[in-house]
Design an enzyme around this catalytic site. Structure first.
Site, PDB file in Angstrom:
ATOM      1  N   HIS A  32      78.409  41.744  49.417  1.00 15.78           N
ATOM      2  CA  HIS A  32      78.502  43.032  50.096  1.00 15.78           C
ATOM      3  C   HIS A  32      79.926  43.246  50.580  1.00 15.78           C
ATOM      4  O   HIS A  32      80.617  42.290  50.917  1.00 15.78           O
ATOM      5  CB  HIS A  32      77.540  43.080  51.300  1.00 15.78           C
ATOM      6  CG  HIS A  32      77.277  44.474  51.760  1.00 15.78           C
ATOM      7  ND1 HIS A  32      78.049  45.102  52.698  1.00 15.78           N
ATOM      8  CD2 HIS A  32      76.339  45.359  51.363  1.00 15.78           C
ATOM      9  CE1 HIS A  32      77.593  46.331  52.865  1.00 15.78           C
ATOM     10  NE2 HIS A  32      76.555  46.513  52.080  1.00 15.78           N
ATOM     11  N   GLU A  36      69.525  45.130  48.214  1.00 11.40           N
ATOM     12  CA  GLU A  36      68.916  45.420  46.915  1.00 11.40           C
ATOM     13  C   GLU A  36      68.029  44.290  46.423  1.00 11.40           C
ATOM     14  O   GLU A  36      67.138  44.496  45.612  1.00 11.40           O
ATOM     15  CB  GLU A  36      70.008  45.687  45.858  1.00 11.40           C
ATOM     16  CG  GLU A  36      71.045  46.701  46.239  1.00 11.40           C
ATOM     17  CD  GLU A  36      70.542  48.117  46.168  1.00 11.40           C
ATOM     18  OE1 GLU A  36      69.360  48.341  46.443  1.00 11.40           O
ATOM     19  OE2 GLU A  36      71.355  48.993  45.844  1.00 11.40           O
TER      20      GLU A  36
END
Ligand code: COA
Length: 358
Positions: free
Chosen positions: A241, A303
């Site tokens: 991320h 996700e």
């Protein structure tokens, strides 16, 4: 003003003040309108969360979402071949572009749910299902996709929609703000944001995460399979991320929502095994990434468990990214409103590295 700073990818650059959400990447904390993501996601409906973001009350938010679902259904016969697109995000972008300029923000959000569901059914050769104006939004979305909405599955989907409703100055939100900053309209901002969310580095990862879990199949295969991906120069979807240096807090929320769903009697039989596999793959992925990138903590992002949760509630994987848009659209609308009130034209500079004349 002379420009002196160049930040590739604008990492760390503050582009706006916002009251909407705060992402603390070091501590792994996400605050949504003054509430921790866990608190909100596991306790309020999507309409209640929308009310917080768009400064209204839950009843009005729920009514506006329902009007939007009906508006979307009414438009289905007037959006040309928008829903014929093979990719759900292409379909959603094209359908959203047909929404009227005067649609209220939560009507736009509601309409996207109808478009996404109708696209999914069309791909399966099925006719669209009409919205139910008095149903809760996540429940109605699930019903418009699957034809039924078991309460536990609808609750898990609702927790997902709230979990991903907003997330600081992410790429699609920034896109919506840039469009708004030019004085353009809400529908244009939403259409552009859908385009930004489509990319695999942003909202396009959950489908490929499920493909990865399918390909790995057994925990024992995980490490070798993941090493193979890295050796081939590919990224591990659902990992890493821009902001988080610890595990994305939304992964934990979705894992908890999945645990609740698993404990219920109506869960699809495959989800339990998939959750166990996902946990094993996450551990293996953390390990191989730590070896390859000791300098950068690459942990599971939202996700990763999105894929498992949306599969468990019975959504087809082609609908994962459009479902992300169905939720995030509420955040986009709130940022559009904030940008309109406080923002200024967003216009960064570039450094010319081309040839000079002569
Ligand atoms: N798998 C393998 N390597 C990864 C990786 C991943 N998921 N995420 C980052 N890296 C590596 C990059 O290859 C890069 O290595 P290099 O310097 O040797 O080329 C290094 O880590 C830094 O990556 P960078 O692209 O600068 O980080 P970023 O902040 O721009 O990337 C993401 C953030 C989310 C785009 C990135 O982690 C990613 O691509 N993840 C996979 C897609 C995904 O899950 N997206 C959903 C995000 S919520």
């Amino acid at each position: 003003m002379t420009t002196t700073i160049m930040v590739n990818g604008l990492e760390g650059v503050i582009a706006a003040d916002t009251r909407l959400s705060d992402v603390d990447g070091e501590r792994g904390r996400l605050i949504l309108c003054g509430h921790d993501v866990e608190e909100l996601a596991l306790n309020v409906s999507f309409a209640e969360a929308c009310a917080l973001f768009l400064d209204t009350n839950a009843a009005e938010a729920s009514a506006a979402l329902a009007r939007g679902r009906l508006l979307g259904f009414d438009r289905l016969s007037r959006i040309g071949d928008a829903l014929d697109a093979k990719d759900g995000m292409d379909a959603l972008r094209a359908a959203a572009a047909h929404l009227p300029d005067n649609a209220a923000p939560l009507e736009v959000v509601g309409a996207l749910a109808t478009f996404a569901a109708a696209w999914s059914r069309r791909q399966a050769g099925q006719p669209p299902i009409a919205p139910d104006a008095v149903a809760e939004h996540a429940t109605d979305y699930l019903r418009m996709v699957r034809g039924s909405a078991p309460p536990d599955a609808a609750r898990a989907l609702g927790a997902y929609l709230v979990t991903v409703i907003d997330h600081g100055m992410n790429a699609s939100t920034f896109t919506a703000r840039v469009v708004t900053s030019t004085g353009s309209d809400l529908v244009s901002a939403i259409v552009a944001a859908i385009g930004a969310l489509k990319g695999p580095l942003h909202g396009g990862a959950p489908g490929p995460v499920l493909d990865m879990l399918d390909a790995i199949a057994e925990p024992a295969n995980a490490e070798a399979w993941l090493e193979g991906e890295l050796a081939a120069g590919r990224r591990l979807m659902g990992m890493g991320h821009r902001i988080y240096r610890v595990r994305d807090p939304r992964a934990a929320v979705l894992e908890r929502a999945l645990g609740k769903l698993e404990a219920s009697s109506v869960r699809p039989s495959s989800s339990g095994g998939r959750l166990t596999l996902a946990r094993a793959v996450e551990r293996a992925a953390e390990g191989v990434l730590a070896k390859r990138h000791p300098e950068r903590a690459l942990k599971a992002n939202v996700e990763f468990y999105t894929a498992v949760l949306l599969d468990a509630v019975g959504l087809p994987r082609t609908l994962f990214s459009p479902t992300f848009a169905v939720a995030r659209a509420a955040g986009w609308c709130a940022h559009v409103a904030e940008q309109r009130t406080h923002g200024r034209l967003i216009r960064p500079a570039s450094r010319y590295v081309g040839k000079m004349p002569g």
